[in-house]
Write a protein that holds these residues in place. Structure first.
Motif, mmCIF file in Angstrom:
data_model
loop_
_atom_site.group_PDB
_atom_site.id
_atom_site.type_symbol
_atom_site.label_atom_id
_atom_site.label_comp_id
_atom_site.label_asym_id
_atom_site.label_seq_id
_atom_site.Cartn_x
_atom_site.Cartn_y
_atom_site.Cartn_z
ATOM 1 N N TRP A 1 0.806 -1.144 -0.155
ATOM 2 C CA TRP A 1 0.112 -0.164 0.085
ATOM 3 C C TRP A 1 0.821 1.268 0.045
ATOM 4 N N VAL A 2 2.132 1.378 0.198
ATOM 5 C CA VAL A 2 2.972 2.229 0.223
ATOM 6 C C VAL A 2 3.990 2.270 -0.991
ATOM 7 N N ALA A 3 4.097 2.989 -1.766
ATOM 8 C CA ALA A 3 5.039 2.978 -2.940
ATOM 9 C C ALA A 3 6.488 3.190 -2.578
ATOM 10 N N ARG A 4 7.053 2.570 -3.405
ATOM 11 C CA ARG A 4 8.568 2.360 -3.269
ATOM 12 C C ARG A 4 9.324 3.678 -3.121
ATOM 13 N N ASP A 5 8.774 4.798 -3.620
ATOM 14 C CA ASP A 5 9.344 6.028 -3.500
ATOM 15 C C ASP A 5 8.638 6.983 -2.746
ATOM 16 N N ASP A 6 7.719 6.441 -1.941
ATOM 17 C CA ASP A 6 7.015 7.229 -0.982
ATOM 18 C C ASP A 6 7.873 7.286 0.172
ATOM 19 N N TYR A 7 8.796 8.002 0.313
ATOM 20 C CA TYR A 7 9.783 7.954 1.476
ATOM 21 C C TYR A 7 8.999 8.801 2.644
ATOM 22 N N ALA A 8 8.174 9.855 2.347
ATOM 23 C CA ALA A 8 7.523 10.330 3.533
ATOM 24 C C ALA A 8 6.674 9.350 4.226
ATOM 25 N N GLN B 1 6.864 6.139 4.358
ATOM 26 C CA GLN B 1 7.810 5.222 4.814
ATOM 27 C C GLN B 1 8.443 5.644 6.007
ATOM 28 N N GLN B 2 8.652 6.835 6.113
ATOM 29 C CA GLN B 2 9.451 7.384 7.579
ATOM 30 C C GLN B 2 8.326 7.543 8.429
ATOM 31 N N ALA B 3 7.269 7.875 7.986
ATOM 32 C CA ALA B 3 5.817 7.925 8.946
ATOM 33 C C ALA B 3 5.728 6.592 9.565
ATOM 34 N N MET B 4 5.795 5.718 8.824
ATOM 35 C CA MET B 4 5.446 4.218 9.491
ATOM 36 C C MET B 4 6.576 4.074 10.517
ATOM 37 N N GLY B 5 7.971 4.354 10.139
ATOM 38 C CA GLY B 5 9.177 4.446 11.093
ATOM 39 C C GLY B 5 8.612 5.018 12.471
ATOM 40 N N VAL B 6 8.050 6.280 12.385
ATOM 41 C CA VAL B 6 7.816 6.892 13.502
ATOM 42 C C VAL B 6 6.659 6.139 14.601
ATOM 43 N N VAL B 7 5.738 5.444 13.793
ATOM 44 C CA VAL B 7 4.733 4.513 14.587
ATOM 45 C C VAL B 7 5.456 3.465 15.094
ATOM 46 N N LEU B 8 6.680 3.086 14.370
ATOM 47 C CA LEU B 8 7.404 1.946 14.848
ATOM 48 C C LEU B 8 8.071 2.315 16.151
ATOM 49 N N GLY B 9 8.561 3.341 16.217
ATOM 50 C CA GLY B 9 9.309 4.064 17.172
ATOM 51 C C GLY B 9 8.573 4.072 18.682
ATOM 52 N N ASN B 10 7.340 4.412 18.253
ATOM 53 C CA ASN B 10 6.521 5.169 19.433
ATOM 54 C C ASN B 10 5.910 3.599 20.037
ATOM 55 N N VAL B 11 5.983 2.376 19.591
ATOM 56 C CA VAL B 11 5.718 1.099 20.021
ATOM 57 C C VAL B 11 6.869 0.639 20.939
ATOM 58 N N THR C 1 13.893 5.467 10.151
ATOM 59 C CA THR C 1 14.469 4.856 8.964
ATOM 60 C C THR C 1 14.490 3.346 8.690
ATOM 61 N N MET C 2 14.091 2.643 9.899
ATOM 62 C CA MET C 2 14.649 1.354 9.864
ATOM 63 C C MET C 2 13.478 0.472 8.848
ATOM 64 N N LEU C 3 12.494 1.223 8.524
ATOM 65 C CA LEU C 3 11.548 0.450 7.546
ATOM 66 C C LEU C 3 11.948 1.342 5.986
ATOM 67 N N SER C 4 12.085 2.367 6.178
ATOM 68 C CA SER C 4 12.247 3.173 4.715
ATOM 69 C C SER C 4 13.326 2.615 4.293
ATOM 70 N N ARG C 5 14.617 2.371 4.685
ATOM 71 C CA ARG C 5 15.696 1.970 3.815
ATOM 72 C C ARG C 5 15.771 0.777 3.425
ATOM 73 N N ARG C 6 14.856 -0.181 3.930
ATOM 74 C CA ARG C 6 14.519 -1.497 3.265
ATOM 75 C C ARG C 6 13.599 -1.459 2.209
ATOM 76 N N SER D 1 12.603 -4.128 -0.885
ATOM 77 C CA SER D 1 12.356 -5.143 0.019
ATOM 78 C C SER D 1 11.196 -5.027 1.029
ATOM 79 N N ALA D 2 10.566 -5.992 1.589
ATOM 80 C CA ALA D 2 9.501 -6.070 2.376
ATOM 81 C C ALA D 2 9.909 -6.400 3.700
ATOM 82 N N PRO D 3 10.197 -5.511 4.531
ATOM 83 C CA PRO D 3 10.621 -5.719 5.991
ATOM 84 C C PRO D 3 9.970 -6.492 6.791
ATOM 85 N N ASN D 4 10.548 -7.357 7.431
ATOM 86 C CA ASN D 4 9.845 -8.114 8.711
ATOM 87 C C ASN D 4 9.724 -7.237 9.840
#
Length: 200
Positions: A98-105, A107-117, A154-159, A164-167
């Protein structure tokens, strides 16, 4: 005559030894040694600076969380809860592409969600900070009162940016283990004391 020749020979040999010694010193002297002739190293790294988030950082992060929440509601019918269920939410967004490969914004927003967990799991250990070094300025999740930080943004975005589909769960667990020495422990060597409940 022979005595004069011997003296000259000794002088030449002494000069040769001295000259050779000077060459050796020049060859083996480290470049960044601070001396009277070189008070500063040839290259200087910018010192690490860790500061509190500014209001713009807080505002940006809230906007990022909102954008991921809206995406999740629209595409997979889930909402962000700031608990371990968010890891599954992020994984479903990844797996569903659901997130494009070049949608860095996003991807990094997802990283913020990850960090909040991570923060919800260890609220007394971590804090969001602004981390600055010679590379630049980043938002980081740092162990309080230390320079040790994780960079979940950037843990998710750099993959994802390389296709790559990160685990997500593995990335989360690996990151936590990197900071294990700072985390609260269960008594009797029972392992890490997590705040968020785990299900078997």
């Amino acid at each position: 005559m022979q005595e004069v020749f011997m003296k000259k020979s000794k002088l030449i040999i002494a000069l040769a030894i001295l000259f050779t010694a000077n060459i050796c010193v020049a060859q083996y002297t480290p470049l960044n040694v601070v001396s009277e002739n070189n008070k500063k190293p040839l290259s200087e790294e910018k010192e690490i600076s860790i500061k509190e988030l500014g209001w713009m950082d807080h505002n940006k992060m809230e906007q990022e969380i909102t954008s991921v929440n809206e995406l999740a509601q629209t595409k997979i019918g889930s909402t962000i809860r700031r608990d371990l269920s968010d890891l599954q939410l992020l994984q479903r967004l990844v797996d569903g592409a659901w997130v494009a490969r070049d949608d860095y914004a996003t991807q990094q927003a997802m990283g913020v969600v990850l960090g909040n967990v991570m923060l919800a799991d260890f609220p007394n250990t971590f804090a969001w900070k602004v981390y600055e070094d010679e590379v630049g300025r980043s938002r980081a999740l740092c162990v309080k009162n230390t320079n040790e930080c994780l960079f979940p943004v950037t843990m998710l975005s750099r993959r994802m940016e390389i296709g790559s589909a990160p685990n997500v769960k593995k990335i989360y667990d690996d990151a936590i283990l990197l900071m294990e020495k700072h985390l609260p422990k269960l008594p009797y060597d029972g392992g890490i004391m997590y705040r968020l409940p785990r299900t078997n």
